[in-house]
Scaffold this motif. Sequence first.
Motif, PDB file in Angstrom:
ATOM      1  N   ARG A 289       0.833  -1.204   0.000  1.00 48.18           N
ATOM      2  CA  ARG A 289       0.000   0.000   0.000  1.00 48.18           C
ATOM      3  C   ARG A 289       0.869   1.257   0.000  1.00 48.18           C
ATOM      4  N   HIS A 290       1.967   1.226   0.749  1.00 49.14           N
ATOM      5  CA  HIS A 290       2.886   2.368   0.750  1.00 49.14           C
ATOM      6  C   HIS A 290       3.457   2.604  -0.647  1.00 49.14           C
ATOM      7  N   PRO A 439      -3.307  -7.286  -2.570  1.00 50.06           N
ATOM      8  CA  PRO A 439      -2.638  -6.548  -1.492  1.00 50.06           C
ATOM      9  C   PRO A 439      -2.965  -5.066  -1.423  1.00 50.06           C
ATOM     10  N   ILE A 440      -3.527  -4.489  -2.491  1.00 54.32           N
ATOM     11  CA  ILE A 440      -3.849  -3.059  -2.443  1.00 54.32           C
ATOM     12  C   ILE A 440      -5.338  -2.790  -2.682  1.00 54.32           C
ATOM     13  N   ASP A 631       9.719  -7.795  -1.840  1.00 51.57           N
ATOM     14  CA  ASP A 631       9.593  -7.997  -3.287  1.00 51.57           C
ATOM     15  C   ASP A 631       9.234  -9.444  -3.607  1.00 51.57           C
ATOM     16  N   ALA A 632       9.956 -10.372  -3.006  1.00 53.29           N
ATOM     17  CA  ALA A 632       9.748 -11.789  -3.298  1.00 53.29           C
ATOM     18  C   ALA A 632       8.380 -12.261  -2.809  1.00 53.29           C
ATOM     19  N   TYR A 633       8.010 -11.839  -1.605  1.00 53.77           N
ATOM     20  CA  TYR A 633       6.747 -12.342  -1.055  1.00 53.77           C
ATOM     21  C   TYR A 633       5.556 -11.792  -1.837  1.00 53.77           C
ATOM     22  N   LEU A 634       5.610 -10.520  -2.221  1.00 54.80           N
ATOM     23  CA  LEU A 634       4.506  -9.953  -2.990  1.00 54.80           C
ATOM     24  C   LEU A 634       4.369 -10.639  -4.351  1.00 54.80           C
ATOM     25  N   ARG A 635       5.486 -10.923  -5.001  1.00 55.07           N
ATOM     26  CA  ARG A 635       5.417 -11.618  -6.288  1.00 55.07           C
ATOM     27  C   ARG A 635       4.776 -12.998  -6.133  1.00 55.07           C
ATOM     28  N   LEU A 636       5.122 -13.692  -5.047  1.00 56.61           N
ATOM     29  CA  LEU A 636       4.549 -15.016  -4.815  1.00 56.61           C
ATOM     30  C   LEU A 636       3.045 -14.929  -4.564  1.00 56.61           C
TER      31      LEU A 636
END
Length: 643
Positions: A289-290, A439-440, A631-636
Amino acid sequence: MRTDLLGLTTDALAALTNRGLVKRAGKEAAPELRTDADGTVHGDFAGGPSASLPVGGLDVARCTCGAAGVCRHVVGVVLAYQRRHAETDAGPSAEVGEWSPGQVSDDELTARIGARLMTAARRTEEAGYTARVRRATPTDPAPQVELATATVRFLIPGDLGFVHTDAVAGSRDDVIALAVWAFRVADELHPGVREVRVDVGGEAGTATGSGLERALGLAGTVLREGAAHLGQGFDVTIAEVQRQLDAAGSRWPLLAVGDLAEQLAAYRERGAHYRPEQLASHLAELHARHRAVTRPGATLRSSVLGTAEAAETPLRRARLDSLGCRIRGLGDRRIAEIYLAHSDSAMVLVLRREWDGDGDDALARRRVAGSTLAALATGNLVTESAVRSASRTVRLATGRISRTTVSASRGEWGELSPSLVVTDLAALGRELDALTLRPIRPRVEAELVRVVAVSEVVSMTYAAGDQRLDALVADQAGNFATVTATHTAAAPGRLDALAAVLAGEEGELRFVSGVVGRTAGGVVIDPIGLAAGGRVVVPDLRPPVGGGPLAVAEDDRHDPLTAVLIDTRALLAEAAHHGLSHLPPTYDARLGTAARRLTTLGLHRIAQAVTAFASSRSKDLDSAVEQTWIDAYLRLEVALDLT
């Protein structure tokens, strides 16, 4: 001629008052009417009461009967005036579709809602907000705007005295200005389009920072130390961050921090609902969100941070149609979530109750809003005491339970708002594909609860290993979706009841309500209620009865791509559980193995993100480790949502 009174339909009068009042007014003896030069209509009733309707809406009407608010005499004067002029063409007719609320001036708005509420509306506009605009049609002559906090309908062209919102009168009248401004944007950018979503105000990305800096600091502490190493004293820090987010009106990050706090508390108390993946997801969400509101080309701040949302909105007299109920278990606790469709606002609200102790067979008889859980989950609720939260939960205000009534439902869900009823599964699939990344997205309860019209149950199978029932259903056009439900000890009769309804034992199946989503490219429905045989069936509240044999599904373990995504997400979630500062020496080798598996399956960008995380750890780059993990967790997470 009072064209405003002539233009009020029965539905419009019911919206401004209530349907029972309109029926009672229609049974009253007609009053003697007279009209002043300024347009005020007077009605003198036999026996004494006299009602006066000046120009400016029903709210300014007066009656000598002493009733608070609009009474049946005021409505009776409107009906009598309409009968007198029934053979004239003075009411709004074919030209209704040519009028837009965007034509209302700011001076008119100020005169209607006052300078204070105009200032409040301007603050919301500066922050930016999203609205869905629906123009008038011959079948629905009232243009309307769906806002985050209320739905606004313009019942009479050009007359702000006849604007209806689903919020209690006076509590959120600033939404009238927000709705007018939304129509102005729609008229400028999308002229003639019947329904469109628009962003209003809030030049995206112009604000400095996101206001989430303290929340990100909290997330960083959790990620470095891990749930396993944070003591109870950390609750003070969480509370301070929550107060800051609440004061700033950042509703969605506030809810994320609340869920983060619940996961940490569940771990300390060895709660059954603690999940490292959920903890990690809340941490990543705050960063997502940030980033969404601070990077070039940023998304509208209000939709990502929830700054246009009121913490609570009291509703007018509301009719809520139950779509069913979900029962969840946390140890000995049972949580009931009743899903209520509010057609006035075209949204689904969630009424939540929680109990300890009694066995599951007594749960359906628990009392909720003066009725039983079973009656409420299969009925229609009419209430004047409902208060809606920003996340679309609903509570009944204390001290007003007597003003809530429940009646049995026949499951006539096809009459609900068209945005809640799915008749075309292909169109639903396109709607799901167009959703903003999770996530957003706004943190809205029951966001994806829909009512799906079913033309045919094609097949039904049972996966014994997963204790899961799957049924393939079709719409009238031959598009397919899968109704899928899994056994749980909290609802032991779920699968038996679902199988019976799908097999036609409860009568003709017409609708399935549930949470819709995508899996392997197809539409799936997690059912919460079914309309069959002239009634509503809630599987989670039915006792287990057993049934006939079902076809056993073939082994459907996750495909290799999904399996490696799930395994890698679990590996990264270990970092949130143990803490980046406390991971075992073997962790980096496992990251390397995961990256190679991802590369083999063609998931190169995710593999690169996992490799970058491992590399930053090996170089002991504290400033980069947290960001590469994010970065990695959001892509997953995004990849799993899309598979």
